[in-house]
Design an enzyme around this catalytic site. Structure first.
Site, short mmCIF file in Angstrom:
data_model
loop_
_atom_site.label_atom_id
_atom_site.label_comp_id
_atom_site.label_asym_id
_atom_site.label_seq_id
_atom_site.Cartn_x
_atom_site.Cartn_y
_atom_site.Cartn_z
N LYS A 19 0.84 -1.21 0.00
CA LYS A 19 0.00 0.00 0.00
C LYS A 19 0.88 1.26 0.00
CE LYS A 19 -2.90 0.53 3.63
NZ LYS A 19 -2.98 1.93 4.09
N SER A 20 1.87 1.31 0.88
CA SER A 20 2.73 2.50 0.95
C SER A 20 3.41 2.76 -0.39
CB SER A 20 3.84 2.30 1.99
OG SER A 20 3.32 2.36 3.28
N ARG A 24 2.81 5.89 -3.39
CA ARG A 24 3.95 6.68 -3.88
C ARG A 24 4.14 6.50 -5.37
NH1 ARG A 24 4.37 5.75 1.41
NH2 ARG A 24 5.64 7.09 2.72
N ARG A 119 -8.08 12.67 12.48
CA ARG A 119 -6.63 12.43 12.64
C ARG A 119 -5.83 13.75 12.60
NH1 ARG A 119 -4.94 7.29 9.23
NH2 ARG A 119 -3.07 7.57 10.50
N SER A 163 7.89 9.85 11.53
CA SER A 163 6.73 9.55 10.68
C SER A 163 7.11 9.70 9.22
CB SER A 163 5.59 10.52 11.01
OG SER A 163 4.68 10.57 9.93
N ASP A 329 2.64 -0.67 12.14
CA ASP A 329 1.42 -1.23 11.54
C ASP A 329 1.19 -2.69 11.95
OD1 ASP A 329 0.88 1.19 10.36
OD2 ASP A 329 1.73 0.64 8.41
N ARG A 360 -5.66 2.46 18.22
CA ARG A 360 -5.34 1.02 18.17
C ARG A 360 -4.99 0.44 19.53
NH1 ARG A 360 -2.42 0.73 12.22
NH2 ARG A 360 -4.39 0.60 11.08
C1 S3P Z 1 2.81 5.11 6.14
C2 S3P Z 1 3.45 5.53 7.27
C3 S3P Z 1 3.05 5.16 8.63
C4 S3P Z 1 2.10 3.96 8.61
C5 S3P Z 1 1.03 4.07 7.56
C6 S3P Z 1 1.65 4.20 6.19
C7 S3P Z 1 3.31 5.56 4.84
O1 S3P Z 1 2.40 6.26 9.23
O2 S3P Z 1 1.50 3.79 9.87
O3 S3P Z 1 0.20 2.93 7.58
O4 S3P Z 1 2.94 4.99 3.80
O5 S3P Z 1 4.11 6.52 4.81
P1 S3P Z 1 3.23 7.45 9.93
O6 S3P Z 1 4.14 8.02 8.91
O7 S3P Z 1 2.22 8.47 10.36
O8 S3P Z 1 3.94 6.82 11.08
#
Ligand code: S3P
Length: 441
Positions: A19-20, A24, A119, A163, A329, A360
């Site tokens: 997903k990440s 991107r 959020r 983050s 995660d 969570r």
């Molecule tokens: C993510 C970063 C994380 C993660 C999220 C996906 C990303 O969050 O928890 O599920 O794709 O950059 P944070 O950057 O807020 O820690």
């Protein structure tokens, strides 16, 4: 949908695209000059949200199953959207696009569903305002109104938390800066990137001048990433590895259920994402990495998982400090695993869990209690003792990772488990239940 106890997981499992990396790939391809073909794109609601936002920003996208072709218009080629950009449940969509939109000379609004609307977004609006864009939130939360500015003013920014989303937002704004923008992570004890670095790896793959170094301070090491705003991105095809965070549910089940033997192919094995696998392996789990290789700068390989000796380990699993950001995660499924460990589990320094798709810490503690587990809640984590789980009526709290973690807990429980709001899995893994059912014995 009901879940009952199982004996083992056996077979080959296909995990959807990461997903990440999919978010991107879609965003960076849109900012590149030329056509990009993305394969194994994540067919999840979150990544759909990103594609829809990009379409509203004037990008042409062709979707055929997991293959997505994007006609990129360069880093300043987006056009003013005629309506709000709906990010659905996806924090990554909202925060990364906020960074992109800060450097575009038009106004736009990013909005989301009820969970996303609660959020924290000040962590994004503060640095982007410093860069000269006008970014307004509703008391620190979505919707985010952005009056973008080109070029933005480069900044050197010390992140308040590790983050990847905040880091990426600033770097993406910096891509349209008149100079070099620097982002510094909070200090860590060892010189390793403290949060996922897919943005850095992919921007570099596409030709950006983006640099990383570690600064030694009295407190340890500060990971600094800098991007040259004079960089342009050129289209290059992208293969998305399968999502290691989605694999975590099956890995956990296969470690706990005796006689399990599963194979997960083409899994993304970026060091910033596999702390979970390393911790489990260090505890005795039977995890093997096969066929290790690289695709578009990302490490990838196959995982064979069998129980190993993890359940014989007498110790408590204790997770705190720097490692937390790199397994954030996976914590809900680690919590479920904690109920099966002889010494139980304690997780601390995980305040960030309170501001994910659900709180969570609360979601995990409440569901575990309903299953009869001995669990103590802390402001920054929880302690779980080894417990016999009983099937129960649980809640997903609208959170995909909570739904999937407790479906796995159901496999270790006596009786019947039912999860209200299970459809939350569509956010990252719509086929989860079907895939699980195909390997459960
Ligand atoms: C993510 C970063 C994380 C993660 C999220 C996906 C990303 O969050 O928890 O599920 O794709 O950059 P944070 O950057 O807020 O820690």
């Amino acid at each position: 949908m009901k879940i009952y106890s199982a004996n083992s997981l056996v077979g080959e499992i296909e995990i959807p695209g990461d997903k990440s990396i999919s978010h991107r790939a879609a965003i960076f391809a849109s900012l590149s000059k030329g056509k990009t073909t993305i394969t194994n794109f994540s067919v999840s609601e979150d990544c759909r949200s990103t594609l829809q936002c990009l379409e509203r920003l004037g990008i042409e996208i062709e979707i055929t199953g997991k293959r997505v072709v994007i006609d990129g218009k360069g880093k300043r080629g987006l056009s003013k959207p005629s309506e709000d950009l709906d990010c659905g449940n996806s924090g990554t969509t909202m925060r990364l696009l906020a960074g992109v939109l800060a450097g575009q000379n038009f106004e736009s609004v990013l909005s989301g569903d009820t969970s996303l609307s609660a959020r924290p977004m000040k962590r994004i609006s503060m640095p982007l305002n410093e860069m000269g864009a006008k970014v307004e939130t509703a008391d620190g939360q979505p919707p985010i109104r952005i009056a973008g500015k080109y070029p933005v003013t480069p900044i050197s920014y010390d992140l308040p938390v590790s983050s990847a989303q905040i880091k990426s937002a600033i770097l993406l704004a910096g891509l349209n800066g008149n100079g070099v923008t620097k982002v510094r992570n909070p200090p860590t004890k060892t010189p390793e990137p403290p949060s996922r670095n897919h943005t850095e790896l992919m921007l570099r793959y596409l030709g950006a001048r983006i640099y990383e170094r570690f600064l030694e301070t009295g407190d340890g090491f500060v990971h600094e990433v800098s991007i040259d705003g004079g960089s342009e991105l050129s289209a290059r095809d992208i293969v998305v590895p399968s999502d290691v965070s989605s694999s975590a549910f099956f890995v956990t089940a296969a470690i706990v259920l005796k006689d399990s033997d599963i194979m997960l192919k083409n899994i993304g094995l970026n060091p910033t994402r596999i702390a979970f696998l390393e911790v489990l392996k260090g505890f005795g789990a039977g995890i093997e990495i096969l066929n290790a290789r690289e695709v578009n700068n990302e490490p990838i390989g196959d995982l064979r998982v069998r129980p190993g000796e993890l359940l014989q380990n007498p110790n408590r699993m204790e997770l705190r400090g720097d490692i937390i950001a790199n397994l954030i995660d996976e914590i809900p499924i680690i919590a479920v695993l904690g109920t099966q460990l002889n010494g139980g589990l304690e997780i601390r320094d995980a305040h960030e869990l309170r501001v994910k798709e659900s709180d969570r810490i609360k979601s995990v503690v409440e569901n575990l209690k309903k299953m009869g587990a001995a669990v103590t809640e802390f402001s920054d984590g929880f302690r779980v003792e080894k417990s016999e789980l009983k099937g129960a009526k649980l809640n997903s709290y609208g959170d995909h990772r909570i739904a999937m973690s407790f479906a796995i807990a159901g496999l270790f429980s006596s009786g019947e488990t039912e999860i209200a709001g299970f459809e939350a899995v569509n956010v990252s893994f719509p086929e989860f239940f079907k895939v699980l059912a195909s390997v459960v014995k």
